[in-house]
Design a protein around this motif. Structure first.
Motif, short mmCIF file in Angstrom:
data_model
loop_
_atom_site.label_atom_id
_atom_site.label_comp_id
_atom_site.label_asym_id
_atom_site.label_seq_id
_atom_site.Cartn_x
_atom_site.Cartn_y
_atom_site.Cartn_z
N ILE A 1 -10.01 10.16 2.92
CA ILE A 1 -10.72 8.95 2.53
C ILE A 1 -12.17 8.97 3.03
O ILE A 1 -13.07 8.47 2.36
N CYS B 1 0.83 -1.20 0.00
CA CYS B 1 0.00 0.00 0.00
C CYS B 1 0.87 1.25 0.00
O CYS B 1 1.82 1.35 0.77
N ASN B 2 0.50 2.19 -0.85
CA ASN B 2 1.22 3.46 -0.92
C ASN B 2 0.20 4.56 -1.16
O ASN B 2 -0.20 4.80 -2.30
N PRO B 3 -0.23 5.25 -0.10
CA PRO B 3 -1.27 6.27 -0.27
C PRO B 3 -0.87 7.41 -1.20
O PRO B 3 -1.74 8.05 -1.79
N LYS B 4 0.41 7.61 -1.40
CA LYS B 4 0.85 8.68 -2.30
C LYS B 4 0.49 8.38 -3.75
O LYS B 4 0.45 9.28 -4.58
N GLU C 1 -5.45 0.54 -5.42
CA GLU C 1 -5.27 0.71 -3.99
C GLU C 1 -6.51 0.29 -3.18
O GLU C 1 -6.51 0.41 -1.96
N ASP D 1 -5.58 6.18 9.23
CA ASP D 1 -4.33 6.93 9.21
C ASP D 1 -4.63 8.39 9.54
O ASP D 1 -5.51 9.00 8.92
N TYR E 1 -6.17 3.13 5.15
CA TYR E 1 -5.95 4.57 5.09
C TYR E 1 -6.97 5.33 5.94
O TYR E 1 -6.69 6.42 6.41
N CYS F 1 -6.35 -1.37 0.10
CA CYS F 1 -5.65 -0.58 1.13
C CYS F 1 -6.51 0.52 1.72
O CYS F 1 -6.14 1.11 2.74
N LEU F 2 -7.63 0.85 1.09
CA LEU F 2 -8.40 2.03 1.48
C LEU F 2 -8.85 1.99 2.94
O LEU F 2 -8.79 3.02 3.63
N TYR G 1 -4.17 10.59 6.21
CA TYR G 1 -5.00 10.32 5.03
C TYR G 1 -6.46 10.04 5.34
O TYR G 1 -7.30 10.15 4.46
N GLY G 2 -6.76 9.67 6.57
CA GLY G 2 -8.12 9.29 6.93
C GLY G 2 -9.16 10.35 6.64
O GLY G 2 -10.25 10.04 6.14
#
Length: 99
Positions: A80, A34-37, A63, A73, A70, A66-67, A76-77
């Protein structure tokens, strides 16, 4: 002598299967890293509510597993969980998250 050969063969089969399963697990890890970027192409849609780009939808689909991670996080939360992110998910054919 036949028993020793059978035991050796069984051991060899178990060894080969365990190595195959280990390799498969390592491949799955690579796929699910997972890579939120990577969701940066979705930034305009999430910030303004505009239609997500094709690239955004592709990254959301990639992704998708992975959501939910996130969501919790602290960085990032908030994005999302936002109304605009959910609009983007819907526009890209991603069902509502059930985290």
């Amino acid at each position: 002598m036949k028993l020793t050969g059978a035991i050796s063969m069984a051991f060899l089969i178990v060894l080969v299967l365990s190595l195959a399963l280990t390799n498969a697990a390592m491949e799955d890890e690579k796929v699910l890293s997972c890579n939120p970027k990577e969701l940066s192409p979705c930034s305009p849609a999430v910030k303004t509510g505009s239609k997500p780009s094709t690239e955004c939808c592709a990254m959301l689909k990639k992704e998708k597993p992975c959501l939910c991670g996130y969501v919790n996080d602290p960085v990032y939360g908030q994005y999302i969980k936002s109304k605009n992110a959910h609009k983007a998910f819907s526009a890209c054919g991603i069902p509502p998250l059930s985290c």
